[in-house]
Design a protein around this motif. Sequence first.
Motif, PDB file in Angstrom:
ATOM      1  N   SER A 115     -10.955  33.631  27.766  1.00 44.78           N
ATOM      2  CA  SER A 115     -10.526  34.623  26.907  1.00 44.78           C
ATOM      3  C   SER A 115     -10.208  34.594  25.386  1.00 44.78           C
ATOM      4  O   SER A 115     -10.391  33.330  25.106  1.00 44.78           O
ATOM      5  CB  SER A 115      -9.104  35.246  27.443  1.00 44.78           C
ATOM      6  OG  SER A 115      -8.130  34.226  27.597  1.00 44.78           O
ATOM      7  N   ASN A 116      -9.606  35.367  24.721  1.00 44.68           N
ATOM      8  CA  ASN A 116      -9.427  35.140  23.347  1.00 44.68           C
ATOM      9  C   ASN A 116      -8.726  33.934  22.787  1.00 44.68           C
ATOM     10  O   ASN A 116      -7.393  33.956  23.428  1.00 44.68           O
ATOM     11  CB  ASN A 116      -8.926  36.517  22.575  1.00 44.68           C
ATOM     12  CG  ASN A 116      -9.881  37.561  22.554  1.00 44.68           C
ATOM     13  OD1 ASN A 116     -10.431  37.821  23.570  1.00 44.68           O
ATOM     14  ND2 ASN A 116     -10.305  38.028  21.351  1.00 44.68           N
ATOM     15  N   ASN A 117      -8.883  33.397  22.082  1.00 45.64           N
ATOM     16  CA  ASN A 117      -8.126  32.231  21.568  1.00 45.64           C
ATOM     17  C   ASN A 117      -7.438  32.188  20.445  1.00 45.64           C
ATOM     18  O   ASN A 117      -8.074  33.275  19.526  1.00 45.64           O
ATOM     19  CB  ASN A 117      -9.195  30.937  21.397  1.00 45.64           C
ATOM     20  CG  ASN A 117      -9.635  30.226  22.485  1.00 45.64           C
ATOM     21  OD1 ASN A 117      -9.655  28.985  22.516  1.00 45.64           O
ATOM     22  ND2 ASN A 117      -9.854  30.903  23.647  1.00 45.64           N
ATOM     23  N   TYR A 118      -6.287  31.689  20.163  1.00 44.95           N
ATOM     24  CA  TYR A 118      -5.750  31.708  18.923  1.00 44.95           C
ATOM     25  C   TYR A 118      -4.969  30.418  18.599  1.00 44.95           C
ATOM     26  O   TYR A 118      -4.800  29.522  19.564  1.00 44.95           O
ATOM     27  CB  TYR A 118      -4.657  32.927  18.665  1.00 44.95           C
ATOM     28  CG  TYR A 118      -3.504  32.604  19.498  1.00 44.95           C
ATOM     29  CD1 TYR A 118      -3.385  32.687  21.100  1.00 44.95           C
ATOM     30  CD2 TYR A 118      -2.281  32.053  19.204  1.00 44.95           C
ATOM     31  CE1 TYR A 118      -2.472  32.232  21.638  1.00 44.95           C
ATOM     32  CE2 TYR A 118      -1.148  31.573  19.778  1.00 44.95           C
ATOM     33  CZ  TYR A 118      -1.247  31.840  21.178  1.00 44.95           C
ATOM     34  OH  TYR A 118      -0.116  31.586  22.066  1.00 44.95           O
ATOM     35  N   GLY A 119      -4.682  30.223  17.277  1.00 43.15           N
ATOM     36  CA  GLY A 119      -4.156  28.908  16.960  1.00 43.15           C
ATOM     37  C   GLY A 119      -4.586  28.273  15.605  1.00 43.15           C
ATOM     38  O   GLY A 119      -5.149  29.122  14.720  1.00 43.15           O
ATOM     39  N   SER A 120      -4.264  27.051  15.214  1.00 50.49           N
ATOM     40  CA  SER A 120      -4.712  26.694  13.832  1.00 50.49           C
ATOM     41  C   SER A 120      -6.006  26.593  13.648  1.00 50.49           C
ATOM     42  O   SER A 120      -7.059  26.430  14.717  1.00 50.49           O
ATOM     43  CB  SER A 120      -4.143  25.190  13.625  1.00 50.49           C
ATOM     44  OG  SER A 120      -4.836  24.170  14.515  1.00 50.49           O
ATOM     45  N   HIS A 121      -6.570  26.443  12.479  1.00 44.64           N
ATOM     46  CA  HIS A 121      -7.983  26.277  12.011  1.00 44.64           C
ATOM     47  C   HIS A 121      -8.950  27.459  12.671  1.00 44.64           C
ATOM     48  O   HIS A 121     -10.175  27.239  12.669  1.00 44.64           O
ATOM     49  CB  HIS A 121      -8.383  24.948  12.576  1.00 44.64           C
ATOM     50  CG  HIS A 121      -7.690  23.753  12.301  1.00 44.64           C
ATOM     51  ND1 HIS A 121      -6.726  23.275  12.950  1.00 44.64           N
ATOM     52  CD2 HIS A 121      -7.987  23.031  11.152  1.00 44.64           C
ATOM     53  CE1 HIS A 121      -6.135  22.009  12.599  1.00 44.64           C
ATOM     54  NE2 HIS A 121      -7.207  21.865  11.421  1.00 44.64           N
ATOM     55  N   HIS A 122      -8.432  28.541  12.618  1.00 49.06           N
ATOM     56  CA  HIS A 122      -9.181  29.647  13.162  1.00 49.06           C
ATOM     57  C   HIS A 122      -9.741  30.381  11.832  1.00 49.06           C
ATOM     58  O   HIS A 122      -9.001  30.764  10.894  1.00 49.06           O
ATOM     59  CB  HIS A 122      -8.152  30.702  14.013  1.00 49.06           C
ATOM     60  CG  HIS A 122      -9.078  31.641  14.899  1.00 49.06           C
ATOM     61  ND1 HIS A 122      -8.135  32.421  15.640  1.00 49.06           N
ATOM     62  CD2 HIS A 122     -10.082  31.758  15.250  1.00 49.06           C
ATOM     63  CE1 HIS A 122      -9.228  33.045  16.380  1.00 49.06           C
ATOM     64  NE2 HIS A 122     -10.356  32.800  16.131  1.00 49.06           N
ATOM     65  N   PHE A 123     -10.839  30.520  11.933  1.00 49.69           N
ATOM     66  CA  PHE A 123     -11.557  31.358  10.427  1.00 49.69           C
ATOM     67  C   PHE A 123     -11.000  32.786  10.342  1.00 49.69           C
ATOM     68  O   PHE A 123     -11.138  33.509  11.238  1.00 49.69           O
ATOM     69  CB  PHE A 123     -13.174  31.466  10.725  1.00 49.69           C
ATOM     70  CG  PHE A 123     -13.617  31.620   9.463  1.00 49.69           C
ATOM     71  CD1 PHE A 123     -14.190  30.527   8.768  1.00 49.69           C
ATOM     72  CD2 PHE A 123     -14.392  32.722   9.158  1.00 49.69           C
ATOM     73  CE1 PHE A 123     -14.777  30.695   7.585  1.00 49.69           C
ATOM     74  CE2 PHE A 123     -14.870  33.016   7.845  1.00 49.69           C
ATOM     75  CZ  PHE A 123     -15.055  31.926   7.138  1.00 49.69           C
ATOM     76  N   VAL A 152     -11.135  27.864   2.596  1.00 47.44           N
ATOM     77  CA  VAL A 152     -11.953  28.777   3.289  1.00 47.44           C
ATOM     78  C   VAL A 152     -12.301  29.946   2.961  1.00 47.44           C
ATOM     79  O   VAL A 152     -13.287  30.480   2.743  1.00 47.44           O
ATOM     80  CB  VAL A 152     -11.055  28.859   4.858  1.00 47.44           C
ATOM     81  CG1 VAL A 152     -11.751  29.854   5.548  1.00 47.44           C
ATOM     82  CG2 VAL A 152     -11.296  27.482   5.600  1.00 47.44           C
ATOM     83  N   THR A 153     -11.160  30.567   2.232  1.00 46.89           N
ATOM     84  CA  THR A 153     -11.425  31.885   1.553  1.00 46.89           C
ATOM     85  C   THR A 153     -12.371  31.930   0.116  1.00 46.89           C
ATOM     86  O   THR A 153     -13.071  32.939  -0.074  1.00 46.89           O
ATOM     87  CB  THR A 153     -10.294  32.623   1.390  1.00 46.89           C
ATOM     88  OG1 THR A 153      -9.384  31.923   0.749  1.00 46.89           O
ATOM     89  CG2 THR A 153      -9.659  33.064   2.755  1.00 46.89           C
ATOM     90  N   SER A 154     -12.261  30.721  -0.393  1.00 45.33           N
ATOM     91  CA  SER A 154     -12.798  30.624  -1.574  1.00 45.33           C
ATOM     92  C   SER A 154     -14.389  29.826  -1.634  1.00 45.33           C
ATOM     93  O   SER A 154     -14.984  30.241  -2.254  1.00 45.33           O
ATOM     94  CB  SER A 154     -12.136  29.663  -2.730  1.00 45.33           C
ATOM     95  OG  SER A 154     -12.223  28.313  -2.113  1.00 45.33           O
TER      96      SER A 154
END
Length: 351
Positions: free
Chosen positions: A185-193, A335-337
Amino acid sequence: MHHTILITGGAGFIGSHVVRLFVNTYPHYQIVNLDALTYAGNLENLEDIQDKPNYIFEKGDITDEPFINKLFEKYKFDGVIHLAAESHVDRSIMDPLAFIKTNVMGTATLLNAARQYWKDDMKGKLFYHVSTDEVYGSLGEEGFFTEETCYDPRSPYSASKASSDHFVMAYYHTYHLPAIISNCSNNYGSHHFPEKLIPLAIHNIKNNKPVPVYGKGENIRDWLYVNDHARAIDTIFHKGRVGETYNIGGFNEWKNIDLINLLCIIMDKKLGRAPGTSAQLITFVKDRAGHDLRYAIDATKLNKELGWTPSLQFEEGLEKTVEWYLSNEQWLDHVTSGAYQEYYSDQYQKR
Ligand code: NAD
Ligand code: TYD
């Protein structure tokens, strides 16, 4: 016992957690991380383990057949854990062919290399394919996806993953390639884009930007902490039965709008804002085309057969995730830049 393991997509969100877990848990294994470093691949995710002696990074594309064949020759893999994929549903709606290329052709290229390389001795080998519950389609108000649920993919992303799953089982039945699939199922946590719901919402709330909620926010997803998914992959890789599929999930369904409201409460608390401040950023926007209503995994088989259970309650996991994003501002800035895409040339090409 597997000694040289190819992990594909190890620079991505889930892959980086799997690589870290394997490198740290099994110092006697050689872990080769193969990743094309697309927009979703970020070697900064693996900074803490990149100098470990049992870890090697290889930059390359899973659709590049000569390269993949050479890699099998070079390392003599006895196990493959395949995570590399195009993974975002909204992107698949914009550019379906990219998903067919990587997810279908890429998986088939790896399967074919493994078949050829292992054909004289399949004993002790394993091709483990990491897939999604989205292959089962969309649920109504009731019921769960089990391993027996018929495939009914409805987005270009899920159709490409369903197709790749079918090729894995076709190679198992036709060529006796030892293979296992898990559907999570859907994952969440650190290092997620921060294109996916939870990290995007955290980033926008932090920067006082609107939080886009598709449609009325009534769609339901079943959320699992990424480290629990990585632990499940470890368990299945070592103890799962060849030719089987295993569903992975934490019995943790949330309506999108309820999840975002909870996230707003946590963000207000962590950022020292007055209660209700972040929720004002919630903005209902046009719905996703073909938006699946509900996903819910029945993970009984994995629990009964292999003893895996999730370790964290959702509220606790979400707080930990928010804390990680707030204390890793540089990761999010890079990541955003786009600065993260320089990391490979800075750290690796000079070596
Ligand atoms: P991600 O997009 O964060 O990472 C994908 C990784 O694959 C990136 O590092 C990217 O550079 C690499 N990659 C992409 N195309 C490649 C190619 N052609 N050759 C080599 N490398 C390539 O994805 P994620 O969320 O970590 O998902 C990993 C896997 O888990 C995928 O197979 C996905 O379908 C599956 N999955 C994800 C979820 C989820 O909630 N994210 C849930 C269940 C299953
Ligand atoms: P997403 O994180 O893209 O995962 P998936 O589509 O694979 O489940 O989306 C999770 C849910 O959140 C899904 O129902 C779509 C919705 N969503 C929004 O409401 N707003 C957004 O900005 C995004 C990215 C997703």
